[in-house]
Design a protein around this motif. Structure first.
Motif, PDB file in Angstrom:
ATOM      1  N   MET A   1       0.837  -1.168   0.000  1.00 51.48           N
ATOM      2  CA  MET A   1       0.000   0.000   0.000  1.00 51.48           C
ATOM      3  C   MET A   1       0.891   1.243   0.000  1.00 51.48           C
ATOM      4  O   MET A   1       1.953   1.248   0.605  1.00 51.48           O
ATOM      5  N   THR A   2       0.431   2.262  -0.657  1.00 52.25           N
ATOM      6  CA  THR A   2       1.178   3.505  -0.798  1.00 52.25           C
ATOM      7  C   THR A   2       0.337   4.685  -0.329  1.00 52.25           C
ATOM      8  O   THR A   2      -0.850   4.754  -0.635  1.00 52.25           O
ATOM      9  N   ILE A   3       0.970   5.593   0.401  1.00 51.28           N
ATOM     10  CA  ILE A   3       0.297   6.818   0.809  1.00 51.28           C
ATOM     11  C   ILE A   3       0.631   7.910  -0.195  1.00 51.28           C
ATOM     12  O   ILE A   3       1.804   8.168  -0.467  1.00 51.28           O
ATOM     13  N   ARG A   4      -0.385   8.507  -0.759  1.00 54.87           N
ATOM     14  CA  ARG A   4      -0.233   9.641  -1.681  1.00 54.87           C
ATOM     15  C   ARG A   4      -0.696  10.898  -0.951  1.00 54.87           C
ATOM     16  O   ARG A   4      -1.512  10.822  -0.035  1.00 54.87           O
ATOM     17  N   ASN A   5      -0.186  12.051  -1.381  1.00 55.56           N
ATOM     18  CA  ASN A   5      -0.631  13.292  -0.744  1.00 55.56           C
ATOM     19  C   ASN A   5      -0.791  14.406  -1.765  1.00 55.56           C
ATOM     20  O   ASN A   5      -0.255  14.340  -2.865  1.00 55.56           O
ATOM     21  N   ARG A   6      -1.549  15.412  -1.357  1.00 56.18           N
ATOM     22  CA  ARG A   6      -1.806  16.591  -2.192  1.00 56.18           C
ATOM     23  C   ARG A   6      -1.272  17.842  -1.495  1.00 56.18           C
ATOM     24  O   ARG A   6      -1.785  18.936  -1.707  1.00 56.18           O
ATOM     25  N   ILE A   7      -0.252  17.677  -0.669  1.00 54.12           N
ATOM     26  CA  ILE A   7       0.265  18.796   0.116  1.00 54.12           C
ATOM     27  C   ILE A   7       0.702  19.946  -0.777  1.00 54.12           C
ATOM     28  O   ILE A   7       0.310  21.093  -0.554  1.00 54.12           O
ATOM     29  N   ARG A   8       1.508  19.667  -1.782  1.00 56.41           N
ATOM     30  CA  ARG A   8       2.019  20.732  -2.652  1.00 56.41           C
ATOM     31  C   ARG A   8       0.881  21.501  -3.303  1.00 56.41           C
ATOM     32  O   ARG A   8       0.858  22.731  -3.291  1.00 56.41           O
TER      33      ARG A   8
ATOM     34  N   MET B   1       9.284  18.661   2.662  1.00 54.11           N
ATOM     35  CA  MET B   1       9.719  18.333   1.308  1.00 54.11           C
ATOM     36  C   MET B   1       9.738  16.813   1.104  1.00 54.11           C
ATOM     37  O   MET B   1       9.273  16.304   0.084  1.00 54.11           O
ATOM     38  N   SER B   2      10.243  16.085   2.077  1.00 50.15           N
ATOM     39  CA  SER B   2      10.332  14.636   1.980  1.00 50.15           C
ATOM     40  C   SER B   2       8.945  13.984   1.930  1.00 50.15           C
ATOM     41  O   SER B   2       8.718  13.044   1.172  1.00 50.15           O
ATOM     42  N   ILE B   3       8.016  14.506   2.716  1.00 47.79           N
ATOM     43  CA  ILE B   3       6.646  13.980   2.696  1.00 47.79           C
ATOM     44  C   ILE B   3       5.973  14.312   1.370  1.00 47.79           C
ATOM     45  O   ILE B   3       5.345  13.451   0.746  1.00 47.79           O
ATOM     46  N   GLU B   4       6.111  15.555   0.913  1.00 45.28           N
ATOM     47  CA  GLU B   4       5.522  15.963  -0.371  1.00 45.28           C
ATOM     48  C   GLU B   4       5.997  15.070  -1.508  1.00 45.28           C
ATOM     49  O   GLU B   4       5.225  14.712  -2.385  1.00 45.28           O
TER      50      GLU B   4
ATOM     51  N   VAL C   1       0.729   9.643  12.191  1.00 40.65           N
ATOM     52  CA  VAL C   1      -0.689   9.998  12.183  1.00 40.65           C
ATOM     53  C   VAL C   1      -0.885  11.405  12.739  1.00 40.65           C
ATOM     54  O   VAL C   1      -1.624  12.212  12.169  1.00 40.65           O
ATOM     55  N   LEU C   2      -0.197  11.715  13.829  1.00 41.24           N
ATOM     56  CA  LEU C   2      -0.319  13.042  14.437  1.00 41.24           C
ATOM     57  C   LEU C   2       0.141  14.132  13.472  1.00 41.24           C
ATOM     58  O   LEU C   2      -0.537  15.145  13.294  1.00 41.24           O
ATOM     59  N   LEU C   3       1.275  13.922  12.809  1.00 42.14           N
ATOM     60  CA  LEU C   3       1.781  14.917  11.855  1.00 42.14           C
ATOM     61  C   LEU C   3       0.833  15.059  10.668  1.00 42.14           C
ATOM     62  O   LEU C   3       0.596  16.166  10.186  1.00 42.14           O
ATOM     63  N   ALA C   4       0.267  13.966  10.202  1.00 44.71           N
ATOM     64  CA  ALA C   4      -0.696  14.039   9.090  1.00 44.71           C
ATOM     65  C   ALA C   4      -1.897  14.901   9.476  1.00 44.71           C
ATOM     66  O   ALA C   4      -2.350  15.737   8.686  1.00 44.71           O
ATOM     67  N   PHE C   5      -2.391  14.730  10.703  1.00 50.43           N
ATOM     68  CA  PHE C   5      -3.513  15.552  11.167  1.00 50.43           C
ATOM     69  C   PHE C   5      -3.111  17.020  11.286  1.00 50.43           C
ATOM     70  O   PHE C   5      -3.880  17.917  10.926  1.00 50.43           O
ATOM     71  N   LYS C   6      -1.907  17.286  11.774  1.00 53.33           N
ATOM     72  CA  LYS C   6      -1.431  18.668  11.890  1.00 53.33           C
ATOM     73  C   LYS C   6      -1.323  19.326  10.518  1.00 53.33           C
ATOM     74  O   LYS C   6      -1.699  20.486  10.335  1.00 53.33           O
ATOM     75  N   ILE C   7      -0.798  18.593   9.541  1.00 53.61           N
ATOM     76  CA  ILE C   7      -0.657  19.121   8.182  1.00 53.61           C
ATOM     77  C   ILE C   7      -2.036  19.439   7.605  1.00 53.61           C
ATOM     78  O   ILE C   7      -2.254  20.504   7.028  1.00 53.61           O
TER      79      ILE C   7
END
Length: 71
Positions: free
Chosen positions: A1-8, A33-36, A44-50
């Protein structure tokens, strides 16, 4: 499984730099930058903060692709 994000994408929509987001959530710009770029998965906590800093629901910022292993 892979986590994708739309942060940028969400960051750009709010005219927010990586540095500004990092300051708001209490991490380094390099961590954002590394997460993006998909090199690091946030806790989980950082994901909620973002998500909160980007004023978006967490499932709008992050998504999971792939399937669970069948039992």
């Amino acid at each position: 499984m892979t986590i994708r994000n739309r942060i940028r994408e969400l960051r750009f929509g709010r005219r927010m730099t990586q540095e500004e987001l990092a300051l708001r959530v209490g991490v380094s710009r390099q961590t954002i930058m590394s997460i993006e770029n998909g090199h690091t998965n946030p806790s989980v906590l950082l994901a909620f903060k973002i998500a909160k800093a980007l004023e978006s629901p967490i499932d709008h910022v992050f998504s999971v692709e792939g399937r669970l292993v069948p039992i």
